[in-house]
Design an enzyme around this catalytic site. Structure first.
Site, PDB file in Angstrom:
ATOM      1  N   HIS A 284      53.356  77.366  55.962  1.00 58.21           N
ATOM      2  CA  HIS A 284      51.951  77.270  55.578  1.00 58.21           C
ATOM      3  C   HIS A 284      51.325  75.929  55.910  1.00 58.21           C
ATOM      4  O   HIS A 284      50.160  75.704  55.600  1.00 58.21           O
ATOM      5  CB  HIS A 284      51.818  77.519  54.070  1.00 58.21           C
ATOM      6  CG  HIS A 284      52.507  76.490  53.218  1.00 58.21           C
ATOM      7  ND1 HIS A 284      53.875  76.362  53.201  1.00 58.21           N
ATOM      8  CD2 HIS A 284      52.018  75.545  52.388  1.00 58.21           C
ATOM      9  CE1 HIS A 284      54.200  75.380  52.369  1.00 58.21           C
ATOM     10  NE2 HIS A 284      53.110  74.867  51.883  1.00 58.21           N
ATOM     11  N   CYS A 285      52.074  75.007  56.545  1.00 63.21           N
ATOM     12  CA  CYS A 285      51.544  73.668  56.782  1.00 63.21           C
ATOM     13  C   CYS A 285      51.543  73.258  58.252  1.00 63.21           C
ATOM     14  O   CYS A 285      50.487  73.065  58.851  1.00 63.21           O
ATOM     15  CB  CYS A 285      52.352  72.633  55.984  1.00 63.21           C
ATOM     16  SG  CYS A 285      52.008  72.637  54.212  1.00 63.21           S
ATOM     17  N   ILE A 286      52.716  73.093  58.831  1.00 61.66           N
ATOM     18  CA  ILE A 286      52.824  72.450  60.143  1.00 61.66           C
ATOM     19  C   ILE A 286      52.075  73.190  61.244  1.00 61.66           C
ATOM     20  O   ILE A 286      51.434  72.557  62.089  1.00 61.66           O
ATOM     21  CB  ILE A 286      54.302  72.255  60.526  1.00 61.66           C
ATOM     22  CG1 ILE A 286      55.011  71.418  59.456  1.00 61.66           C
ATOM     23  CG2 ILE A 286      54.416  71.521  61.861  1.00 61.66           C
ATOM     24  CD1 ILE A 286      56.494  71.253  59.695  1.00 61.66           C
TER      25      ILE A 286
END
Length: 450
Positions: A284-286
């Site tokens: 969900h981030c990178i």
């Protein structure tokens, strides 16, 4: 009832009252979004002695918490059950109850649109829900990863639509989540918490709140700085992963094993940090956060070319894996159309049950589009969920005597619970994107690294 903004209580009195309730552990903490970020926070604040209310629009999560069960594999249901039975944890989908909370933490998704621009709709709707219940003396903290300026430019105006003002009537801060699901060495409690306030009182209160539940809090000068910290952390990883992915393709053309190169390079005691290639970025981030910065940079007339190039390299990796598989099949006198293929692992990282942005989804879709018959095995994900961009109707198959039916297997996620030697003993060709076969001999299979 809301206090009139025309006759506000002095800010120092509101702040002092909230600070004292935090110190006494009587401040009620509300956490919006009970996923991989929100649920661990709920449990840590409960462990710290605070009464907690969890908010979510997904009634199934609310019901699970109230029943004392866990819907996230690495979170112990016993912790949830003990917190609920202790009377200091409740969960609800009724956002009118936000008025009960003294501190409200926002842990909602921040995805990208199909045009790879920030989708702040979850933050916007959540801020509107808070505004409808906001009362003087409350602290609101945004934890969702986003571009620098979101707290002040998006959240603050919505909260103040009813007349209350930050640093006068309520308090506002940003503290980026730093979750690493499935990592046994670091937890929500032990990972240092960065905090930045919209003003000094907001910063002080947010720092005090997190100190009451977590081991270490790092206070920075502003909410914008705190927002930029998270973007830097994830962009740093995305860029370095892109570097080794590009080197993987380059070294492969030179018949050099990039994994061996990295292992030798990491023996240098200074100036080098190892990053590892793979089939693409997930989570969900990178894969998402760097694009928030590139979008915001355009507002200032700037082009973040380095970041955008890294994004291009990483998003091209699933297609690279498919090409490597097609070439390997061709070497065996087989073609992709009609081939029976097994994808090993569909989670975005090892040993977790999370498929968000997983490169496995794109790989499966590309293989199916090329006419292959695709199955997958993942001990953590028995059934692929319906997602916004992917609608793949498959369930996990077992690794049994039927392994011999496959023409090839592709290692996408290197789960520890998979018997890779059993696969190699039955499947003639394996495309290994995670180096699980490293220096270990395979019983039958030809191993192709990708």
């Amino acid at each position: 009832m809301l206090r009139s903004a025309e006759m506000p209580e002095p800010v120092h009195e509101l702040a002092t009252r909230l600070e004292k309730s935090i110190e006494a552990r009587t401040a009620k903490v509300g956490v919006i979004g009970l996923g991989y970020v929100g649920l661990p926070l709920v449990l840590e604040f409960n462990r710290g002695g605070f009464p907690v209310i969890g908010f979510d629009i997904d009634q199934r999560k609310v019901d699970a918490i109230r029943a004392g069960t866990s819907y996230i594999a690495h979170i112990d249901a016993g912790r949830i059950r003990a917190a609920v039975q202790g009377g200091r944890l409740d969960a609800t989908s009724d956002f009118r109850r936000l008025a009960e909370a003294d501190a409200i933490l926002i842990c909602v998704p921040t995805p990208l649109t199909p045009q790879r621009e920030p989708d702040l709709s979850y933050i916007e709707r959540t801020a509107d829900s808070i505004a409808a219940a906001l009362r003087p003396g409350q602290l609101v903290v945004l934890e969702s990863t986003t571009y620098p300026g979101t707290t002040e430019e998006v959240v603050q105006p919505r909260l103040e639509a009813g007349g209350l003002r930050v640093e006068r009537d309520y308090f506002l801060a940003f503290s980026p989540e730093r979750e690493d699901p499935g990592n046994p060495e670091h937890s929500t409690r032990s990972i240092p918490k960065v905090v930045g306030g919209v003003g000094p009182a907001s910063a002080r209160l947010a720092e005090a709140l997190y100190r009451g539940a977590l081991d270490r809090v790092v206070r920075v000068s502003s909410a914008r700085v705190a927002e930029a910290v998270k973007i830097l952390e994830n962009t740093y990883r995305a860029v370095n992963i892109a570097l080794v992915n590009e080197l993987k393709v380059t070294f492969d053309a030179m018949d050099i094993d990039v994994w061996e190169v990295i292992e030798a390079a990491r023996t240098k005691p200074f100036g080098f940090a190892p990053f590892y290639p793979g089939p693409g970025l997930g989570g969900h981030c990178i894969p998402i956060d760097p694009f928030y910065l590139t979008w915001k940079a355009r507002e200032y007339g700037l082009s973040t070319r380095f970041i955008e190039l890294a994004g291009e390299v990483n998003t091209a990796m699933p297609a690279h894996v498919v090409r490597r598989l097609a070439a390997a099949l061709n070497e065996d006198g087989k073609c992709m159309r009609g081939a029976r293929l097994l994808v090993l692992g569909v989670a975005y990282k090892k040993n977790v049950a999370d498929v968000r942005e997983s490169p496995a989804l794109e790989i499966i879709e590309k293989l199916q589009a090329d006419g292959a018959h695709v199955d997958y095995h993942d001990p953590h994900i028995p059934l692929l969920p319906k997602m916004r961009r992917h609608q793949i109707e498959l369930s996990s198959v077992s690794l049994d005597s039927k392994l011999g039916q496959y023409d090839a297997a592709v290692v996408v996620t290197d789960h520890a619970a998979v018997d890779y030697q059993a696969v190699a003993a039955a499947v003639p060709l394996i495309v290994d994107t995670r180096n699980v076969y490293g220096g270990r001999p395979a019983a039958r299979a030809r191993i192709v690294k990708a």
